[in-house]
Write an enzyme that holds these catalytic residues in place. Structure first.
Site, PDB file in Angstrom:
ATOM      1  CB  SER A 155      -0.984  -0.012   1.177  1.00 57.88           C
ATOM      2  OG  SER A 155      -0.429   0.557   2.312  1.00 57.88           O
ATOM      3  CG  ASP A 211       4.912   0.338   5.792  1.00 56.31           C
ATOM      4  OD1 ASP A 211       5.828   0.060   6.593  1.00 56.31           O
ATOM      5  OD2 ASP A 211       3.912  -0.389   5.629  1.00 56.31           O
TER       6      ASP A 211
HETATM    7  N1  LIG Z   1      -1.206  -3.936  -7.061  1.00 55.62           N
HETATM    8  C1  LIG Z   1      -2.111  -3.145  -6.459  1.00 55.62           C
HETATM    9  N2  LIG Z   1      -3.125  -2.592  -7.173  1.00 55.62           N
HETATM   10  C2  LIG Z   1      -4.019  -1.783  -6.573  1.00 55.62           C
HETATM   11  N3  LIG Z   1      -4.010  -1.474  -5.245  1.00 55.62           N
HETATM   12  C3  LIG Z   1      -3.039  -2.010  -4.487  1.00 55.62           C
HETATM   13  C4  LIG Z   1      -2.035  -2.872  -5.056  1.00 55.62           C
HETATM   14  N4  LIG Z   1      -1.191  -3.241  -4.061  1.00 55.62           N
HETATM   15  C5  LIG Z   1      -1.645  -2.647  -2.934  1.00 55.62           C
HETATM   16  N5  LIG Z   1      -2.743  -1.908  -3.170  1.00 55.62           N
HETATM   17  C6  LIG Z   1      -3.471  -1.111  -2.160  1.00 55.62           C
HETATM   18  O1  LIG Z   1      -2.878  -1.385  -0.878  1.00 55.62           O
HETATM   19  C7  LIG Z   1      -3.818  -1.987   0.021  1.00 55.62           C
HETATM   20  C8  LIG Z   1      -3.121  -3.118   0.824  1.00 55.62           C
HETATM   21  O2  LIG Z   1      -2.599  -2.555   1.993  1.00 55.62           O
HETATM   22  P1  LIG Z   1      -2.215  -3.392   3.296  1.00 55.62           P
HETATM   23  O3  LIG Z   1      -3.363  -4.206   3.745  1.00 55.62           O
HETATM   24  O4  LIG Z   1      -1.614  -2.451   4.247  1.00 55.62           O
HETATM   25  O5  LIG Z   1      -1.098  -4.377   2.794  1.00 55.62           O
HETATM   26  P2  LIG Z   1       0.488  -4.196   2.672  1.00 55.62           P
HETATM   27  O6  LIG Z   1       1.043  -4.810   3.895  1.00 55.62           O
HETATM   28  O7  LIG Z   1       0.852  -4.959   1.445  1.00 55.62           O
HETATM   29  O8  LIG Z   1       0.776  -2.737   2.570  1.00 55.62           O
HETATM   30  C9  LIG Z   1      -4.911  -2.512  -0.870  1.00 55.62           C
HETATM   31  O9  LIG Z   1      -6.152  -2.479  -0.181  1.00 55.62           O
HETATM   32  C10 LIG Z   1      -4.922  -1.530  -2.046  1.00 55.62           C
HETATM   33  O10 LIG Z   1      -5.664  -0.370  -1.725  1.00 55.62           O
HETATM   34  C1  LIG Z   2       2.263  -2.499  11.859  1.00 53.38           C
HETATM   35  C2  LIG Z   2       3.042  -1.353  11.232  1.00 53.38           C
HETATM   36  O1  LIG Z   2       4.129  -1.021  12.100  1.00 53.38           O
HETATM   37  C3  LIG Z   2       3.659  -1.777   9.877  1.00 53.38           C
HETATM   38  C4  LIG Z   2       2.634  -2.207   8.854  1.00 53.38           C
HETATM   39  O2  LIG Z   2       3.224  -2.735   7.690  1.00 53.38           O
HETATM   40  P1  LIG Z   2       2.332  -3.428   6.542  1.00 53.38           P
HETATM   41  O3  LIG Z   2       1.173  -2.485   6.228  1.00 53.38           O
HETATM   42  O4  LIG Z   2       1.856  -4.728   7.055  1.00 53.38           O
HETATM   43  O5  LIG Z   2       3.248  -3.555   5.361  1.00 53.38           O
HETATM   44  C5  LIG Z   2       2.111  -0.147  11.098  1.00 53.38           C
HETATM   45  C6  LIG Z   2       2.809   1.185  10.872  1.00 53.38           C
HETATM   46  O6  LIG Z   2       4.027   1.308  11.089  1.00 53.38           O
HETATM   47  O7  LIG Z   2       2.096   2.138  10.530  1.00 53.38           O
END
Ligand SMILES: Nc1ncnc2c1ncn2[C@@H]1O[C@H](COP(=O)(O)OP(=O)(O)O)[C@@H](O)[C@H]1O
Ligand SMILES: C[C@@](O)(CCOP(=O)(O)O)CC(=O)O
Length: 392
Positions: A155, A211
């Site tokens: 994200s 992140d």
């Molecule tokens: N390839 C992609 N295409 C569109 N949206 C994406 C993509 N990858 C991530 N996202 C966005 O990021 C969100 C995932 O975030 P999150 O649950 O925090 O996972 P992560 O740990 O991978 O950041 C999805 O709901 C979407 O909004």
């Molecule tokens: C749990 C946390 O420390 C990291 C989250 O990483 P991810 O969205 O799972 O890739 C949340 C944050 O730092 O905002």
């Protein structure tokens, strides 16, 4: 106005400090060789089109008429200024997406979140800040080996790429082009990072900012209270990323930790402090290696391994592990490796640390494959956001 712009930004692994970083503690993260690419093109079809092949299994882009976005802006403005009502604006945009864009009556939460953050970025960066008067654009988001929602920062990589492409398109930032390609100076990176953090707040509620920072700046960083310091060289360490395949959501995991903090503040504060101390110890070892002060590589590795294991136990105690993560850690330990979850946990990915010289990693890989856990070696310390192309 720029006609076509392509940005690419990395995901990350968090070595130490996830969750604790939300409470102002130290964390260490490294950018990895898995990325998101966003391409933004000017069009002339009076539509804003989104092509999201990783969240929407259809060939064509999803088109939204500019006219309906103008009406949406009026509805949002009735709430008040965007700056002081970010979450309410986002809610209105989510309602709009749910009522007008979801197919076959099936509400798809993932798609809604992805589209609403893209539309929010469009309204805020292009229409309001860039005063671009509702430009017709096509936006394509694609993952390059960066699994979505698995704790590897997909994200943030999306938010960084969205911020970069839209800020360039709006003429708010001006990357320099020279013989070496397109460069982003410190002020430009700061603007990208700040804008990406705003977008992350929509998806995560109260992100620490680690992140988006690692995705913007790349490399390996120590993050503490919003400040980053780079670690310029890493020891000969490698990491295997192992995916549990269990989908999870960062926002709900962060809020589950918050409830534990509210119920048992003394206990959870101390756990967070212990995680902080682990990050401090690990940083000390990495800094010694960076300055070539360390004489005993084996001892460093042994300590780093122990710290990783301890951190996993602490994260487990605040309820963010998962039976599949525990299973992976057990397999790793049986093969003499250390392992912990990375990112928010609750499923997602685990990391196994190993030395370049270790051959035993192959037997661990075989075992993980046998048990059906997808795994791969990641490169650490990769570049932060880059612009691959700007066409004027
Ligand atoms: N390839 C992609 N295409 C569109 N949206 C994406 C993509 N990858 C991530 N996202 C966005 O990021 C969100 C995932 O975030 P999150 O649950 O925090 O996972 P992560 O740990 O991978 O950041 C999805 O709901 C979407 O909004
Ligand atoms: C749990 C946390 O420390 C990291 C989250 O990483 P991810 O969205 O799972 O890739 C949340 C944050 O730092 O905002």
């Amino acid at each position: 106005m720029v006609k076509r712009v392509i940005a690419i930004a990395p995901g990350k692994i968090i070595l130490h400090g996830e969750h604790a970083v939300v409470y102002g503690k130290k964390a260490i993260a490294c950018a990895i060789d898995a990325t998101i690419t966003i391409e933004l093109c000017a069009t002339d079809d009076n539509c804003v089109s989104f092509h999201l092949p990783n969240v929407l299994c259809q060939k064509d882009a999803l088109k939204i008429k500019i006219e309906s976005l103008k009406e949406l802006l009026v509805r949002c403005q009735s709430i008040g200024r965007i700056e002081s009502n970010i979450l309410d604006w986002h809610e209105k945009i989510k309602e709009f997406v749910a009522s007008t864009l979801i197919f076959n009556g099936n509400e798809n939460k993932l798609l809604n979140l992805a589209l609403s953050s893209c539309l929010f970025a469009y309204m805020k960066i292009l229409v309001l800040d860039g005063q671009c008067n509702f430009p017709s654009v096509f936006v394509k988001i694609e993952s390059n080996n960066l699994p979505l929602g698995a704790g590897l920062g997909s994200s943030a990589a999306c938010s960084v790429c969205l911020a970069t492409t839209m800020l360039v398109h709006a003429g708010i930032i001006h990357p320099k082009e020279n013989d070496q390609g397109i460069t982003l100076d410190d002020n430009v990176l700061e603007k990208i990072n700040e804008t990406a953090l705003m977008l992350e707040k929509l998806l995560h509620g109260n992100p620490s900012g680690i992140d988006n920072a690692i995705s913007t700046y790349g490399g390996a960083v120590v993050y503490h209270n919003g400040k980053i310091s780079h670690i310029s060289s890493l020891p000969s360490l490698q990491f295997l990323v192992v995916n549990t395949g269990i989908a999870r959501n960062t926002k709900s995991l962060v809020s589950s930790v918050k409830s534990k903090m509210t119920d048992f503040p003394e206990v959870v504060c101390n756990i967070m402090q212990a995680i902080h101390e682990i990050s401090v110890q690990a940083e000390g070892i990495l800094r010694d290696v960076e300055k070539s002060h360390s004489q005993n590589h084996e001892m460093d590795l042994k300590k780093l391994k122990e710290l990783l294991k301890m951190n996993q136990h602490l994260l487990q105690s605040i309820g963010v592990s998962h039976p599949k993560i525990d299973e992976i850690c057990k397999i790793a330990e049986e093969n003499n490796f250390s392992c912990k979850l990375t990112g928010a946990g609750g499923g997602g990915c685990a990391i196994v640390m190993f030395d370049e010289a270790t051959e035993q990693i192959n037997s661990l890989i075989n075992e993980l494959n046998k048990r059906g856990f997808k795994n791969w070696k990641v490169k650490l310390g990769c570049k932060g956001v880059q612009l691959k192309q700007i066409a004027k």
